[in-house]
Design an enzyme around this catalytic site. Structure first.
Site, mmCIF file in Angstrom:
data_model
loop_
_atom_site.group_PDB
_atom_site.id
_atom_site.type_symbol
_atom_site.label_atom_id
_atom_site.label_comp_id
_atom_site.label_asym_id
_atom_site.label_seq_id
_atom_site.Cartn_x
_atom_site.Cartn_y
_atom_site.Cartn_z
ATOM 1 C CD GLU A 184 -0.233 5.482 -3.906
ATOM 2 O OE1 GLU A 184 -1.020 4.536 -4.061
ATOM 3 O OE2 GLU A 184 0.281 5.750 -2.809
ATOM 4 C CG ASP A 198 -2.080 0.891 1.183
ATOM 5 O OD1 ASP A 198 -2.288 1.526 0.129
ATOM 6 O OD2 ASP A 198 -2.802 0.990 2.197
ATOM 7 C CG ASP A 252 -7.852 4.977 0.494
ATOM 8 O OD1 ASP A 252 -7.677 3.756 0.572
ATOM 9 O OD2 ASP A 252 -7.025 5.807 0.907
#
Length: 849
Positions: A484, A481, A557
């Site tokens: 990015e 997670d 999300d």
């Protein structure tokens, strides 16, 4: 801003055809900019299988420009192009497949790809080729004192406005050490007005015109609660655009990992008509044209034209370049239960017991960041998880698995072994001054591993070894997670673009690859943990083209609202079309508290989508499937059990995705390419070629409008076995109990006869076949099976692949791939045949091979 100053018109680039060189691999020539006189090198090649590649780079750059590595699975095999014409400023290249020709116009420079004399795609026809050549810093230029004096303040202001050498973003200053390096080009798709792809956006399936000024952005960002219908880039990027018309599907793959903007403009243009044609005829012959303009912050132009001609051909062409979907372990196709966070070992055991108590199948329970010792990954909170190995052995006895989170940021703590080792080895990304880049994330001050460095990836993979990752076992799998990468106090919550990676590459050049590389290293670590025997499972939030090789992706999300359930369908279809079949959206919505009806509808949708996980935020109320009243528990249980019964079909679809690049979940137009009414449908989809699924995405729905395409098709209610009386758009009544699912005539679907506690409990459960006849009273289907977890299907050909055919009242089972051998105790216990006009007196079953 700089590229937008260039408007459509005559290009300032001219091809120097006298510089032409021809080899077996490619055609090369130079082009020159008429004003700045900079030379660019153009390379055109044809790749086996109707793929054409166009590369443009500086002929003599100050430093080598960044060329994306590791995304192409190998250097593609090229075919020789032949010069069929070279005269009067025109160069015509003929393909080995003589139907294809490339016409290069010298002045202005343009390239047109033709099929049987008709233009399919043209490049730079709007004159928007843009290539900023690298320059020495202003301070290094040998400018005369006089020139220094005459540099006006307004000129300096203009440079600042256009962000040539530095740019401000809030309180952040981005220093561009090598100056402006942007590239861009326009492509015109002739005859196309339906275009798809370029995820990830919370957007419709059909790409929209960007005349409102907002281009589609490809820039991986951590956006909490992303807005619906927004062209801003979110967690991942795949720079592949697909165009479809009834007789052709084509693709443009723009291989560039820097921030990229895509402008789209669709219009009708009049076809060329002979002199004297009536105006009305010209009007009737207006054909669509879609212009696509790609703009990237750095790198080179490296574009692949995928010529199809069918959608399935295009999928194969993209897979030939970037790889197919990895075959997942069977358990990962079951249901996953996740929450930020399950509190401790007792909580994990209680939730696990809850599934057994309510007779709900599930395969995996997940642990978020709170399971660690102070957000130090590869560790455990010693109070909450005192004996993680014993907890996993408890799950193993239940034939279930554990997934834990491992994020890329490393807590800056000298006492933390992982940090100390990485710092000592110089494995962190650096800031522009050469120090380790520090940002804020979950643990507080953190450094970021430089996954672009192969040495770092190898070291990181070693961290998953059982002896290194204390408390782990071989039933523990991984969730990447925040990759990015997410930097809480960074510009746009990510790493500054002038941070420096391996080989002195700036972050701006590699940004969209960061998560791709972490997932690659993680998957490699899990494979190495088993000495190469076991398939990994790795879920990633950030991704790029080729991420399908390493595991699964989810949409991030989302929010517990009806609109997010609805938009999840086109989002997943878009991911599926660009090679990432193993995708899903958090069931119930990550943020907020879903009302029971919404949760039920989301479970029903998720059960018929590739990756099926319930997940919720720490601020959300507990959301295990049995907490919403007996009736809702029953309906959710039914949906999950349907998923488990469907697994043989789903696993077979994943094998097809793995071997021949067919998406597991696909838009209707892919199966019905000539049916215009399917081109924009995004509220229903095909699961493989046999099932049409229409999730219910409206509150209090009593009926839904379903399109059953194809007047020549027969459709059957999947649960009631009832033949639908008509095709086209139908109003189908719905209750809360289930969603509309239809089986297509002409197909055979393999199912398990019943569901058990998890996929492993179901290995020996027998099969049933649902044979749905078409108008010719025929049907075809397949079943693939193997051990569900190892690489033996690949290395030792330990698999079984059967083909089922129903023809002339005979159901036959034959070998679909004779190279495979696998022993199973399972039998086909039951066959249900749909579509007989009357009950037959006999049906013959036979097995071949």
């Amino acid at each position: 801003r700089r590229q937008k100053l260039l408007h459509p018109g005559k290009s300032l680039y001219r091809a120097l055809l006298d510089s032409l060189t021809l080899s077996d691999d490619n055609v090369k020539f130079q082009i020159i900019h008429e004003e700045n006189k900079v030379l660019l090198q153009v390379e055109i090649c044809e790749i086996e299988g109707n793929i054409f590649r166009l590369k443009i780079d500086e002929a003599s750059p100050l430093r080598e420009r960044y060329k994306v590595p590791d995304v192409l699975i190998k250097e593609p095999t090229t075919q020789r192009l032949f010069i069929s014409q070279k005269a009067a400023g025109i160069l015509v290249l003929t393909s080995a497949n003589v139907d294809y020709k490339l016409q290069v116009t010298a002045n202005p420079f343009q390239v047109e790809l033709q099929f049987k004399g008709e233009a399919v795609v043209s490049m730079n026809s709007n004159g928007l080729l843009y290539f900023e050549h690298l320059q020495p810093p202003l301070s290094d230029r040998k400018a005369t004192a006089e020139n220094e004096k005459t540099t006006s303040d307004s000129s300096k202001e203009k440079q600042e406005d256009l962000g040539l050498w530095q740019e401000k973003f809030g309180s952040f200053l981005d220093i561009k050490a090598h100056g402006p390096s942007s590239v861009g080009m326009d492509f015109s798709l002739h005859g196309f007005d339906h275009v798809y792809g370029i995820p990830q956006h919370t957007e419709a399936l059909l790409l929209k015109n960007t005349s409102d000024g907002d281009a589609y952005r490809l820039y991986n960002l951590d956006i909490f609660g992303h807005k619906i219908h927004d062209k801003i880039g979110i967690y991942g990027s795949v720079p592949l655009l697909l165009a479809h018309k009834p007789n052709r599907t084509s693709g443009i793959f723009w291989l560039n990992s820097s921030e990229t903007l895509v402008d789209i403009s669709t219009k009708a243009v009049a076809e060329h008509t002979p002199p004297g044609s009536a105006a009305e005829t010209a009007k009737q012959r207006a054909v669509p044209l879609t212009d696509v303009r790609w703009m990237s912050e750095s790198g080179i132009i490296d574009a692949f034209l995928l010529m199809g001609p069918t959608a399935f051909d295009t999928f194969k062409q993209f897979a030939k370049l970037t790889g197919t979907q990895a075959l997942p372990p069977l358990f990962s196709l079951g249901y996953h239960q996740c929450r930020w966070n399950y509190e401790d070992e007792q909580d994990v055991k209680a939730v696990d017991a809850g599934f057994d108590e309510h007779d709900i199948p599930y395969d995996v329970i997940w642990l978020d960041i709170e399971h660690t010792d102070g957000k130090r990954y590869f560790t455990w909170d010693k109070k909450k998880f005192q004996n993680p190995r014993k907890m996993q052995e408890h799950l193993r006895k239940k034939k279930r698995k554990l997934v834990v989170i491992v994020d890329p940021h490393i807590k800056a703590d000298p006492a933390y072994t992982l940090y100390a080792q990485a710092k000592d080895k110089g494995y962190f990304v650096k800031d522009r001054n050469g120090k380790d880049f520090e940002g804020i994330c979950w643990p507080g001050s953190s450094c970021y591993l430089d996954f672009t460095n192969p040495e770092v990836r190898k070291w990181y993979a070693d961290q998953f070894a059982l002896q290194t990752y204390k408390g782990s076992t071989n039933i523990l799998f991984i969730w990447n997670d925040m990759n990015e990468p997410s930097v809480f106090k960074g510009a746009e919550l990510t790493m500054q673009k002038d941070a420096v990676h391996y080989n002195n590459r700036e972050h701006r050049e590699v940004h969209n690859l960061y998560g791709f590389y972490q997932q690659m290293a993680t998957a490699e670590g899990l494979i190495r943990r088993s000495a190469g025997k076991e398939r990994p499972f790795v879920l990633t939030r950030s991704f790029f083209a080729g991420s399908q090789n390493y595991g699964a992706v989810w949409t991030g999300d989302n929010t517990a609202e009806w609109g997010y359930l609805k938009i999840s369908i086109p989002m997943l279809l878009t991911l599926s079309m660009v090679g990432i079949s193993f995708c899903g959206a958090d069931v119930g919505g990550f943020i907020g508290d879903p009302e029971p009806e919404l949760l039920v509808r989301w479970y029903q949708a998720g059960a018929y989508q590739p990756f099926f996980r319930g997940h919720s935020n720490m601020e959300s109320k507990r959301r295990e499937p049995w907490l919403f009243g007996e009736k809702n528990t029953q309906i959710i249980t039914k949906a999950i059990r349907e998923r488990y019964v469907l697994l043989p079909y789903l696993y077979t679809l994943f094998y097809r995705a793995h071997t021949v690049a067919e998406p597991v979940m696909r838009p209707l137009w892919v199966e019905f390419p000539g049916k215009l009414e399917t081109f924009g449908v995004e509220n229903e989809y095909m699961l493989g070629n046999a099932l049409l699924v229409h999730p219910v995405t409206e509150q209090d729905a009593k009926a839904v409008s379903v399109l059953l395409p194809g007047s020549e098709e027969i459709w059957y209610d999947f649960r009631k076995f009832k033949q639908m009386e008509d095709t086209g758009t139908l109003m189908i009544p719905v209750t809360l109990e289930n969603i509309p699912v239809f089986q297509r005539g002409g197909t055979v679907i393999p199912l398990k006869t019943t569901a058990r506690k998890s996929t492993e409990w179901m290995m020996d459960i027998s099969y049933e076949l649902h044979v749905a006849l078409d108008k010719e009273a025929c049907a075809i289907g397949e079943l693939y099976l193997d051990d569900g977890h190892s690489f033996q299907y690949l290395r030792k050909k330990q698999f079984l692949y059967r083909k089922f055919t129903f023809h002339k009242n005979i159901l036959s089972s034959s070998c679909a791939d004779g190279s495979g051998q696998y022993h199973t105790t399972c039998v086909v216990e039951r066959v249900i045949v749909l579509g007989f006009g009357q009950q037959p007196t006999f049906v013959t079953a036979c097995s071949k091979g």
